[in-house]
Enzyme design. Structure first.
Site, mmCIF file in Angstrom:
data_model
loop_
_atom_site.group_PDB
_atom_site.id
_atom_site.type_symbol
_atom_site.label_atom_id
_atom_site.label_comp_id
_atom_site.label_asym_id
_atom_site.label_seq_id
_atom_site.Cartn_x
_atom_site.Cartn_y
_atom_site.Cartn_z
ATOM 1 N N CYS A 109 0.833 -1.206 0.000
ATOM 2 C CA CYS A 109 0.000 0.000 0.000
ATOM 3 C C CYS A 109 0.861 1.246 0.000
ATOM 4 O O CYS A 109 0.584 2.204 -0.735
ATOM 5 C CB CYS A 109 -0.922 -0.014 1.216
ATOM 6 N N CYS A 205 -6.267 -2.959 7.612
ATOM 7 C CA CYS A 205 -7.330 -1.961 7.536
ATOM 8 C C CYS A 205 -8.538 -2.427 6.733
ATOM 9 O O CYS A 205 -9.656 -1.977 6.970
ATOM 10 C CB CYS A 205 -6.784 -0.654 6.966
#
EC number: 2.8.1.13
Length: 365
Positions: A109, A205
């Site tokens: 990410c 997340c």
């Protein structure tokens, strides 16, 4: 024309998640005189947003980021990157498990989304830097960026940034690198930023409720998962599993009992779809190999003494680094190490400095 000749105030985009760290990063940069723009990346599709209300970049987090930006006195925007995040992070996450590896989506990410895609999106805004709430130190002298550990060693996130390119690091600002977490919360409280005591999440997340296996099952509902055998160390079948994506090296859950000792996953073979189980002693390895090496520091000597982290929540251990062909390297540990998981990042350090790292390979048995 005259105005264009004046020195421009540096403009920085801060990736705001709605938490205290990125909020304080934006606040400190504004105090230092930067022109600050808050950005929240929406990485969930609309159909999934209700399940992730309190998660990073869910509706509640977006609202918190927007409200904190208003308190700080900076503009705030939301960029929809759900499709890109699905392609570059979630697909990688699922595919790694299907190949018998344990992924590290935070590294991907950072590389692909926060310091890759986001920069591409804001270049037309005449932005000079990107900032986040990462606990790490980035130094940039003579266009030669250096990544170092944070002051707060209990929060240090330099591990997650090892794969960033020199150009990505050179446009990165990390205001929290020389602060401890308690200092960050104190700054937020004194500034009246209401997220100063907001609980932080240390889970993945995009995985609701910490249950990544349910997440994978839902995402791969149309894909036929193949069962396979669970073998002991001698290669005898002692059980059956319902998909190798349910296992990771070092795991105890999901293994058959009655073997005279606690069993751990010691190997996952994606070709035969088999799980190999063994005793604790078999988890310990004297060395490992890593590929797709990325070195921040140039002209790495080989062999050389380093310390290495084999996963984020793993203490650094002493090892000898030997560079191999085709962007591979070998690590020989000072003492045998347990639970070395293929797919995780092996990140090498020289004291406070991040040398670089790579992705741990499966050695097989």
């Amino acid at each position: 024309m005259k105005g264009r000749l004046l020195k421009k105030t540096p403009r920085v985009v801060v990736a705001m998640s709605g938490g205290v760290d990125s909020t304080v990063a934006a606040y400190l940069l504004k105090k230092e005189g930067f022109e600050v723009i808050g950005i929240t990346l929406k990485v969930w599709s609309d159909s999934c947003m209700h399940r992730s209300a309190e998660k990073c970049c869910g509706p509640d987090a977006i609202n918190d980021a927007r409200n904190m930006a208003a308190l700080i006195g900076i503009p705030h925007y939301v960029l929809d990157e759900a499709d890109y995040f699905e392609k570059e992070v979630i697909s990688y996450f699922i595919n790694e498990y299907s190949l018998g590896r344990t992924p590290n989506p935070c590294v991907k990410c950072n590389e692909k989304v926060k310091f890759g895609r986001l920069w591409a999106r804001v270049q037309s805004w005449d932005v000079d830097y990107i900032s986040t709430g990462h606990y790490a130190v980035v130094e940039n002298q003579d266009n030669n960026p250096r990544l170092k550990k944070a002051k707060d060693k209990t929060r240090d996130q330099s591990y997650f940034l090892f794969s960033l390119s020199p150009s990505q690091l050179s446009r990165m600002i990390t205001p929290l690198g020389n602060l401890e977490k308690k200092e960050v919360r104190a700054i937020a409280k004194e500034a009246g930023l209401k997220v100063w005591n907001k609980e932080e999440s240390r889970e993945i997340c995009f995985v609701p409720g910490k249950n990544y296996m349910e997440f994978i099952k839902e995402k791969t509902a149309l894909v036929k998962r193949l069962s396979g055998p669970i073998l002991n160390e001698e290669g005898m079948i002692i059980g059956k599993h319902q998909g190798i994506e349910n296992y990771t090296v070092g795991q105890r859950k999901g293994l058959p009992g009655g073997q005279g000792q606690p069993l751990y996953v010691i190997d996952i073979d994606p070709q035969s779809k088999s799980i190999r189980a063994g005793g604790l002693k078999s988890l310990y390895k004297t060395h490992c190999f890593a590929s797709q090496a990325h070195w921040i520091e140039k002209e790495i000597e080989s062999p050389r003494q380093v310390t290495v982290k084999l996963r984020y929540n793993y203490p650094e251990v002493n090892a000898v680094l030997t560079l191999l062909e085709k962007d591979r390297f070998r690590l020989d540990f000072e003492t045998p190490q347990p639970g070395i998981s293929p797919g995780q990042a092996a990140v090498c350090y020289d004291g406070e400095i991040v040398l670089g790292g790579g992705w741990i390979e499966r050695q097989g048995l």
